[in-house]
Design a protein around this motif. Sequence first.
Motif, short mmCIF file in Angstrom:
data_model
loop_
_atom_site.label_atom_id
_atom_site.label_comp_id
_atom_site.label_asym_id
_atom_site.label_seq_id
_atom_site.Cartn_x
_atom_site.Cartn_y
_atom_site.Cartn_z
N VAL A 1 70.36 104.21 -38.29
CA VAL A 1 69.02 103.80 -37.83
C VAL A 1 68.62 104.54 -36.54
O VAL A 1 67.50 105.05 -36.47
N PRO A 2 69.46 104.65 -35.54
CA PRO A 2 69.02 105.42 -34.36
C PRO A 2 68.99 106.94 -34.58
O PRO A 2 68.23 107.64 -33.92
N ILE A 3 69.79 107.44 -35.53
CA ILE A 3 69.85 108.89 -35.75
C ILE A 3 68.56 109.41 -36.38
O ILE A 3 68.07 110.47 -36.01
N VAL A 4 68.01 108.67 -37.32
CA VAL A 4 66.81 109.15 -38.03
C VAL A 4 65.62 109.28 -37.09
O VAL A 4 64.96 110.32 -37.08
N PRO A 5 65.27 108.28 -36.25
CA PRO A 5 64.15 108.48 -35.32
C PRO A 5 64.43 109.55 -34.27
O PRO A 5 63.49 110.12 -33.72
N ALA A 6 65.70 109.82 -34.02
CA ALA A 6 66.03 110.87 -33.05
C ALA A 6 65.82 112.27 -33.61
O ALA A 6 65.97 113.25 -32.89
N PRO B 1 68.20 113.34 -39.23
CA PRO B 1 68.59 112.58 -40.42
C PRO B 1 69.73 113.23 -41.20
O PRO B 1 70.38 112.57 -41.99
N ASP B 2 69.99 114.53 -40.95
CA ASP B 2 71.09 115.19 -41.63
C ASP B 2 72.45 114.63 -41.21
O ASP B 2 73.42 114.72 -41.95
N LEU B 3 72.53 114.01 -40.05
CA LEU B 3 73.79 113.43 -39.60
C LEU B 3 74.04 112.04 -40.15
O LEU B 3 75.15 111.51 -40.05
N ALA B 4 73.03 111.44 -40.75
CA ALA B 4 73.19 110.08 -41.29
C ALA B 4 74.15 110.05 -42.47
O ALA B 4 74.73 109.01 -42.77
N VAL B 5 74.35 111.19 -43.13
CA VAL B 5 75.27 111.22 -44.27
C VAL B 5 76.70 110.90 -43.84
O VAL B 5 77.46 110.31 -44.60
N TYR B 6 77.07 111.23 -42.62
CA TYR B 6 78.42 110.92 -42.15
C TYR B 6 78.62 109.42 -41.98
O TYR B 6 79.70 108.90 -42.25
N ALA B 7 77.59 108.73 -41.58
CA ALA B 7 77.68 107.27 -41.52
C ALA B 7 77.82 106.68 -42.91
O ALA B 7 78.56 105.71 -43.12
N MET B 8 77.13 107.26 -43.87
CA MET B 8 77.25 106.78 -45.24
C MET B 8 78.65 107.00 -45.79
O MET B 8 79.21 106.13 -46.46
#
Length: 90
Positions: free
Chosen positions: A35-40, A43-50
């Motif tokens: 959630v904080p990565i996407v507004p920053a 969004p390409d880094l959100a895959v690591y959280a997934m």
Amino acid sequence: MGRVLSPRGALTLHEVDGALLFAVRAALAMGLVAVPIVPAGRPDLAVYAMLGSFTTTFCRNLPYARRAPVLALAAAAMTACVGSGSALAV
């Protein structure tokens, strides 16, 4: 193999061994990071959280040596699904 893939086996109710707790933990692990990565703007880094949440969900009872191939398979399946969805959207 036939018993596993049969509709009767797929529709049978089984006991839950705490899977809901692990699913909630996986959702929190993904949400708190993504959630904080996407507004920053990353969004390409959100895959690591997934992928981390997939580790919590799919590999909870496995030793470390067995977790890597299972997580790699989950990542490949997720990539294939996203690629297929993107191809269909085009």
